[in-house]
Design a protein around this motif. Structure first.
Motif, PDB file in Angstrom:
ATOM      1  N   MET A  28      41.338 -72.566  85.026  1.00  0.00           N
ATOM      2  CA  MET A  28      41.542 -71.067  85.461  1.00  0.00           C
ATOM      3  C   MET A  28      40.915 -70.198  84.220  1.00  0.00           C
ATOM      4  N   ASN A  29      40.511 -68.831  84.521  1.00  0.00           N
ATOM      5  CA  ASN A  29      39.883 -68.205  83.343  1.00  0.00           C
ATOM      6  C   ASN A  29      40.687 -67.027  83.128  1.00  0.00           C
ATOM      7  N   THR A  30      41.303 -66.962  82.244  1.00  0.00           N
ATOM      8  CA  THR A  30      42.137 -65.796  81.917  1.00  0.00           C
ATOM      9  C   THR A  30      41.541 -64.442  81.374  1.00  0.00           C
ATOM     10  N   THR A  31      40.206 -64.587  81.564  1.00  0.00           N
ATOM     11  CA  THR A  31      39.448 -63.207  80.990  1.00  0.00           C
ATOM     12  C   THR A  31      39.009 -62.324  81.957  1.00  0.00           C
ATOM     13  N   ASN A  32      39.547 -62.456  83.104  1.00  0.00           N
ATOM     14  CA  ASN A  32      39.072 -61.725  84.250  1.00  0.00           C
ATOM     15  C   ASN A  32      39.597 -60.232  84.276  1.00  0.00           C
ATOM     16  N   LEU A  33      39.108 -59.506  83.278  1.00  0.00           N
ATOM     17  CA  LEU A  33      39.440 -58.034  83.289  1.00  0.00           C
ATOM     18  C   LEU A  33      38.386 -57.362  84.041  1.00  0.00           C
ATOM     19  N   SER A  34      38.968 -56.423  84.744  1.00  0.00           N
ATOM     20  CA  SER A  34      38.041 -55.541  85.610  1.00  0.00           C
ATOM     21  C   SER A  34      36.893 -54.870  84.844  1.00  0.00           C
ATOM     22  N   LYS A  90      44.421 -57.012  69.801  1.00  0.00           N
ATOM     23  CA  LYS A  90      44.662 -56.194  71.068  1.00  0.00           C
ATOM     24  C   LYS A  90      43.497 -56.293  71.815  1.00  0.00           C
ATOM     25  N   LEU A  91      43.648 -56.733  73.314  1.00  0.00           N
ATOM     26  CA  LEU A  91      42.399 -56.762  74.179  1.00  0.00           C
ATOM     27  C   LEU A  91      42.756 -55.683  75.251  1.00  0.00           C
ATOM     28  N   ALA A  92      43.905 -55.280  75.534  1.00  0.00           N
ATOM     29  CA  ALA A  92      43.854 -53.973  76.353  1.00  0.00           C
ATOM     30  C   ALA A  92      45.513 -53.786  76.244  1.00  0.00           C
ATOM     31  N   ALA A  93      45.977 -52.651  76.990  1.00  0.00           N
ATOM     32  CA  ALA A  93      47.308 -52.261  76.927  1.00  0.00           C
ATOM     33  C   ALA A  93      48.118 -53.587  77.499  1.00  0.00           C
ATOM     34  N   ASP A  94      48.983 -54.063  76.866  1.00  0.00           N
ATOM     35  CA  ASP A  94      49.931 -55.246  77.146  1.00  0.00           C
ATOM     36  C   ASP A  94      49.357 -56.643  77.342  1.00  0.00           C
ATOM     37  N   GLU A  95      48.258 -56.589  76.458  1.00  0.00           N
ATOM     38  CA  GLU A  95      47.451 -57.896  76.256  1.00  0.00           C
ATOM     39  C   GLU A  95      46.923 -58.206  74.998  1.00  0.00           C
ATOM     40  N   TYR A  96      47.377 -59.344  74.392  1.00  0.00           N
ATOM     41  CA  TYR A  96      47.210 -59.765  73.080  1.00  0.00           C
ATOM     42  C   TYR A  96      46.580 -61.071  72.910  1.00  0.00           C
ATOM     43  N   LEU A  97      45.873 -61.338  71.769  1.00  0.00           N
ATOM     44  CA  LEU A  97      45.697 -62.558  71.294  1.00  0.00           C
ATOM     45  C   LEU A  97      46.468 -62.883  70.012  1.00  0.00           C
ATOM     46  N   VAL A  98      47.130 -64.052  70.011  1.00  0.00           N
ATOM     47  CA  VAL A  98      48.030 -64.545  68.826  1.00  0.00           C
ATOM     48  C   VAL A  98      47.147 -65.627  68.199  1.00  0.00           C
ATOM     49  N   VAL A  99      46.625 -65.425  66.886  1.00  0.00           N
ATOM     50  CA  VAL A  99      45.922 -66.316  66.585  1.00  0.00           C
ATOM     51  C   VAL A  99      46.454 -66.964  65.144  1.00  0.00           C
ATOM     52  N   GLY A 100      46.759 -68.284  64.954  1.00  0.00           N
ATOM     53  CA  GLY A 100      47.139 -68.709  63.663  1.00  0.00           C
ATOM     54  C   GLY A 100      47.889 -69.795  63.495  1.00  0.00           C
ATOM     55  N   VAL A 105      51.733 -66.929  78.985  1.00  0.00           N
ATOM     56  CA  VAL A 105      50.866 -67.331  77.622  1.00  0.00           C
ATOM     57  C   VAL A 105      49.912 -68.398  77.839  1.00  0.00           C
ATOM     58  N   ASP A 106      48.726 -68.184  77.623  1.00  0.00           N
ATOM     59  CA  ASP A 106      47.697 -69.228  77.633  1.00  0.00           C
ATOM     60  C   ASP A 106      46.860 -69.422  76.270  1.00  0.00           C
ATOM     61  N   GLU A 107      47.189 -70.835  75.996  1.00  0.00           N
ATOM     62  CA  GLU A 107      46.297 -71.287  75.092  1.00  0.00           C
ATOM     63  C   GLU A 107      44.823 -71.107  75.477  1.00  0.00           C
ATOM     64  N   VAL A 108      43.728 -70.599  74.390  1.00  0.00           N
ATOM     65  CA  VAL A 108      42.566 -70.379  74.779  1.00  0.00           C
ATOM     66  C   VAL A 108      41.569 -70.884  74.208  1.00  0.00           C
ATOM     67  N   GLU A 109      40.283 -70.932  74.261  1.00  0.00           N
ATOM     68  CA  GLU A 109      39.310 -71.185  73.089  1.00  0.00           C
ATOM     69  C   GLU A 109      38.012 -70.247  73.618  1.00  0.00           C
ATOM     70  N   ASN A 116      32.720 -66.473  75.247  1.00  0.00           N
ATOM     71  CA  ASN A 116      33.538 -66.394  76.601  1.00  0.00           C
ATOM     72  C   ASN A 116      34.906 -67.187  76.440  1.00  0.00           C
ATOM     73  N   MET A 117      35.977 -66.775  76.849  1.00  0.00           N
ATOM     74  CA  MET A 117      37.196 -67.171  76.517  1.00  0.00           C
ATOM     75  C   MET A 117      37.589 -68.163  77.563  1.00  0.00           C
ATOM     76  N   LYS A 118      37.945 -69.381  77.453  1.00  0.00           N
ATOM     77  CA  LYS A 118      38.333 -70.277  78.387  1.00  0.00           C
ATOM     78  C   LYS A 118      39.652 -70.828  78.244  1.00  0.00           C
ATOM     79  N   PHE A 119      40.497 -70.949  79.168  1.00  0.00           N
ATOM     80  CA  PHE A 119      41.922 -71.351  79.640  1.00  0.00           C
ATOM     81  C   PHE A 119      41.839 -72.916  78.972  1.00  0.00           C
ATOM     82  N   LEU A 120      42.926 -73.153  78.217  1.00  0.00           N
ATOM     83  CA  LEU A 120      42.907 -74.746  77.900  1.00  0.00           C
ATOM     84  C   LEU A 120      44.257 -75.308  78.525  1.00  0.00           C
ATOM     85  N   ARG A 121      45.310 -74.360  78.285  1.00  0.00           N
ATOM     86  CA  ARG A 121      46.765 -74.797  78.929  1.00  0.00           C
ATOM     87  C   ARG A 121      47.601 -73.753  78.905  1.00  0.00           C
ATOM     88  N   ARG A 122      48.641 -73.643  79.643  1.00  0.00           N
ATOM     89  CA  ARG A 122      49.799 -72.686  79.679  1.00  0.00           C
ATOM     90  C   ARG A 122      50.843 -73.064  78.974  1.00  0.00           C
TER      91      ARG A 122
END
Ligand code: DGJ
Length: 574
Positions: free
Chosen positions: A1-7, A457-467, A529-533, A539-545
């Protein structure tokens, strides 16, 4: 699954508002185009023989650095007056190139931590030609006097030889990206040099160039300097004591001006040959020390205006942050007229989150823990893990479809556990991981390993938490207000790991929610919540949920103190 499918439309919209890592304007605009420095500074004696340089460079590459800060020692470059030996410099450039690393050269010339210990012996011994700074009582110091033209000429000859050599061996500047001029310049024991030439200039008028700079930049002046000047009547002419008053802080300003003028002359030599970034570093005046008790007159925050006026060719004034209060030191150097760059910081298990904080909150140009070559595996791992995340975030930024529209840095310890970020109508409550009451380390009486990182912040109601070591709860402003009221009235409900009320919180009385406001459409939930790399192209790739226990059944997003992750969070309203 790829979580980056923004329109596509959303991507284009967010692209227009994208922030970058280089939004601040700095003294020289050159630094805006520089790649982010994921650095590490070598310990002072790490580059005194070619064998050590050959050993350390691949090790630094393996540790995940893209830039190594390495000293070039005057005493080795010019062991005999006028005779230059480039073997160490050549080796470090060669080895960096082989290992696909950039280097920042630290010019250990006339001064290193105030002292002139890296000047060659022929210079040190000849105090007649190369005079020392002296204290008020006339005691000579092992600090060459910056008022001596002979000192400058000797230092400048070696520095020129070095920058000329760089043009021969690294003309395209692919390896050596920056030069630090001297190291932690400053007076010690006394706030100013009391040599005859210093006394003469101290009694003379304050240079017009400084006054003009202060007038022109009145709104940006450091508050300490602005007050000092104002208390003495904002005079535009007169001796140092007439314009700024008679105290050790005026002594310090006077020295800062003259150190700055000296450095400017070296900076002009370097700039006339290349466009490498030029910076100076400062030891912090921490724990209430007064001028003379720390390396005074260096590029300290309260002296930034004097340094900017005296050394306009310098791109960055940089803090070496060893003491407590990392975040506070950062904010004193992340200014409209100075981009934050941290060339030295104690290398420790906290270095990784501190780096993320500096990049996320302050758009830092770079971070570099000191003596990383001597750090423990655990300390190096913190830096490596953090830089691995940074590489991915930089790739995301560099992706032409980048859609990061805002970012924050968060840094927590046992005393500073929480930060609430209000992002429009969304409220992000970010905390140290150990605030989860069920983590056994939460109750440890000793200091907590620091936690934190960045929120993007990627978009309204969409974030990356890194750390690392962080928990984030999301709420609407409306919900947060209600929660605050419950805290104030003591009716809040604290939950355990299983979601039940924490033992002892349940009084047995029926809970009356009549006071609850109408929530319809005002609550915020976690969609996923998806862990991504991120790959090298961003390009953001899904790793696990992360769901169920890993998100406290949808109540929060978290990364344990042992983990380093990027979590992609999608929220929804109900
Ligand atoms: C700051 C200096 O700039 C470094 O070269 C080194 O001496 C460290 N202090 C040691 O803590």
């Amino acid at each position: 699954m790829n979580t980056t499918n923004l329109s596509l439309k959303k991507r284009l919209l967010t692209l227009c508002a994208a922030v970058t890592f280089a939004t601040t304007v700095c003294a020289g605009n050159l630094v805006d185009g520089m790649p982010i420095v994921l650095g590490g500074e070598l310990s002072n004696s790490a580059a005194t023989c070619v064998e050590d340089i050959r050993e350390v460079m691949p090790r630094m590459k393996k540790a995940g650095l893209n830039t190594v800060l390495v000293p070039v020692y005057w005493e080795f470059l010019e062991p005999q007056e006028g005779k230059f030996d480039y073997s160490l410099l050549d080796t470090m450039v060669d080895e960096a190139r082989k290992n696909n690393l950039r280097i920042g050269i630290l010019w250990f010339g006339a001064w290193k931590n105030s002292m002139s210990c890296y000047a060659p012996l022929w210079f040190k011994q000849d105090t007649k030609r190369y005079p020392r700074a002296v204290t008020r009582s006339g005691k000579p110091l092992e600090i060459a006097s910056c008022f001596s033209e002979n000192v400058y000429r000797a230092d400048a000859a070696a520095f020129t030889a070095m920058v000329d050599r760089l043009q021969e061996i690294d003309a395209d500047q692919k390896v050596v990206s920056m030069i630090q001029i001297e190291n932690e310049i400053g007076m010690l024991e006394d706030a100013r040099d009391h040599s005859p030439e210093a006394n003469r200039l101290f009694a003379a008028d304050v240079p017009e160039a400084l006054i003009r700079h202060l007038q022109k930049n009145r709104k940006l002046l450091h508050s300490q300097l602005a007050e000092k000047w104002q208390q003495n009547g904002n005079k535009t002419r007169g001796s140092w004591e007439q314009v700024f008053g008679s105290d050790i802080y005026t002594d310090e300003m006077f020295m800062a001006w003259h150190y700055g003028v000296y450095v400017e002359r070296l900076a002009k030599i370097a700039r006339s040959r290349s466009s490498r970034m030029l910076y100076v570093n400062a030891a912090m005046n921490s724990r209430g020390r007064k001028p003379g008790e720390y390396p005074s007159a260096g590029p300290l925050a309260h002296l930034k205006d004097v340094w900017h006026a005296a050394a306009p060719t310098i791109d960055i004034l940089a803090p070496d942050i060893y003491d407590t209060g990392f975040a506070s030191w950062c904010s004193q150097y992340a200014l409209a007229d100075n981009r934050l760059f941290i060339p030295e910081s104690r290398c420790c298990v906290n270095s990784g989150v501190r780096a993320l904080y500096a990049f996320g909150e302050h758009d830092a140009l770079g971070f570099s823990p000191f003596a990383i070559d001597q750090a423990s595996p655990q300390e190096v791992a913190a830096v490596t893990n953090s830089y691995k995340l940074m590489e991915q975030i930089i790739a995301l930024y560099n992706n032409r479809y980048a859609y990061i529209i805002n970012k924050w840095g968060v840094l927590f310890d046992k005393d500073s556990k929480e930060r609430v970020i209000t992002d429009g109508a969304a409220v992000l409550t970010c905390r140290h991981y150990f605030t989860l009451p069920w983590d056994p380390r939460a109750n440890s009486s000793s200091a907590w390993q620091e936690g934190g990182g960045m929120i993007l912040k990627l978009a309204a109601d969409e974030y990356l938490v890194v750390g690392n070591g962080i928990v984030v709860e999301f709420a609407t402003e409306y919900e947060k207000k209600y929660e605050k009221e419950r805290q104030q009235t003591g009716t809040e409900r604290k939950l355990g790991e299983d979601g039940f009320l924490l033992a002892g919180d349940n009084s047995g009385k029926a809970k009356n929610d009549n006071a609850a406001p109408k929530f319809k459409g005002q609550r915020m939930g976690i969609g996923f919540v998806d862990e991504v790399e991120t790959d090298a192209n961003g390009n953001m790739k899904f790793l696990r949920r992360h769901n169920g226990d890993q998100s406290h059944q949808g109540r929060h997003v978290r990364i344990s103190v042992d983990d380093w992750k990027i979590l992609h969070v999608r929220l929804y309203r109900y």
